[in-house]
Design a protein around this motif. Sequence first.
Motif, short mmCIF file in Angstrom:
data_model
loop_
_atom_site.label_atom_id
_atom_site.label_comp_id
_atom_site.label_asym_id
_atom_site.label_seq_id
_atom_site.Cartn_x
_atom_site.Cartn_y
_atom_site.Cartn_z
N HIS A 116 17.26 29.38 -37.45
CA HIS A 116 15.91 29.93 -37.26
C HIS A 116 15.46 30.86 -38.37
O HIS A 116 14.25 31.04 -38.57
N LYS A 117 16.41 31.44 -39.09
CA LYS A 117 16.04 32.38 -40.15
C LYS A 117 16.35 31.86 -41.55
O LYS A 117 15.85 32.40 -42.54
N GLY A 118 17.19 30.84 -41.66
CA GLY A 118 17.46 30.23 -42.95
C GLY A 118 18.42 30.98 -43.84
O GLY A 118 18.73 30.53 -44.95
N SER A 119 18.90 32.13 -43.37
CA SER A 119 19.81 32.93 -44.18
C SER A 119 20.42 34.02 -43.31
O SER A 119 19.91 34.32 -42.23
N PHE A 120 21.51 34.59 -43.78
CA PHE A 120 22.08 35.76 -43.12
C PHE A 120 21.69 37.03 -43.86
O PHE A 120 21.24 38.00 -43.26
N GLN A 121 21.86 37.01 -45.16
CA GLN A 121 21.51 38.17 -45.97
C GLN A 121 20.00 38.37 -45.96
O GLN A 121 19.23 37.41 -46.00
N GLY A 122 19.59 39.62 -45.87
CA GLY A 122 18.17 39.92 -45.82
C GLY A 122 17.61 39.96 -44.41
O GLY A 122 16.43 40.25 -44.21
N ASN A 123 18.47 39.69 -43.43
CA ASN A 123 18.05 39.76 -42.03
C ASN A 123 18.81 40.88 -41.31
O ASN A 123 19.97 41.14 -41.61
N LYS A 124 18.14 41.50 -40.36
CA LYS A 124 18.73 42.58 -39.58
C LYS A 124 18.93 42.12 -38.14
O LYS A 124 17.97 41.80 -37.44
#
Length: 320
Positions: free
Chosen positions: A157-165
Amino acid sequence: MLQYETKIDAKQLKGKDFLTLLDFSSDEIFYLLELASKMKKEQKDGKISNVLQGRSLGMIFENASTRTRVSFEVGMTQLGGHALFLSPRDLQIGRGEPISDTAQVLSRYVDAIMVRTNSHEKVEELAKYSTVPVINALTDFYHPCQALADLLTIYEHKGSFQGNKLVYVGDGNNVAHSLVIAAAKVGMDIAVATPVGYEMNSDIIEKAQEVAKTTGATILITNDPIEAVSDADIIYTDVWASMGFESEQKEREEAFGPFQVNHSLVSYAKSDYIFLHCLPAHRGEEVTAEIIDDSKHSVIYDEAENRLHVQKAILASVIK
């Protein structure tokens, strides 16, 4: 599908116990997530895999389960194998047989053992004496299969882990422990808000923080839910009284009241946040119905489905 280049040989996971994500490198976790994503796509495309044909999984359940039992049993079937459900009533362990004996006997019959119990020490003892891989399907301290499914859902759903909280609000329980470890392993920032007296285990926090130093993740531990949820990309909660703590329900309701995930609390998150819950959920307690049933933000059923896919990846990797 995930787009991470891992540097591991798949064979190195064969025979490995799956007790906690602390035992797995970041590359190994990314490998399992990539495999789960691949298996999910293949299932949707109607492709049949017989990678575990002729293999058997012994499933020991000492407490109730919906998602864990069904996902493991169906997962083994979809991979061409067989799963055997074993309750304490079915095993001599329920009548006092030593865990060491149970482990050594089952190892002669099955290709892997999955166990769901309230004692992490029991899982560790089972793994110590077993000659086949042991998979932790939930203990009082860890829930690694759930955390792996959570990671897959977040990536989808977010396309990445880094950069997300990622923010967890609620009891500092097994789900919280595994979630913090998982976030640290993949380099994702995480904040955990618990009431005073219901914090996470300090040793597990320390271990996760050591991992975070190598991946660049940040870990915030607080007793303020608003501080935690501010600018959140993902909000996660769990029941206030997990199995074994039902007698504390009333006092927990008082302590956890300000930690309910409701419209007021999520207003501090980003407008495109997603909501996660490991289920079962108690609407009106840890989360309101308007939040958990909001199709714009809630992805709980994608999350539940992903238990099947990550567990297939685990089974295929540690057995064959």
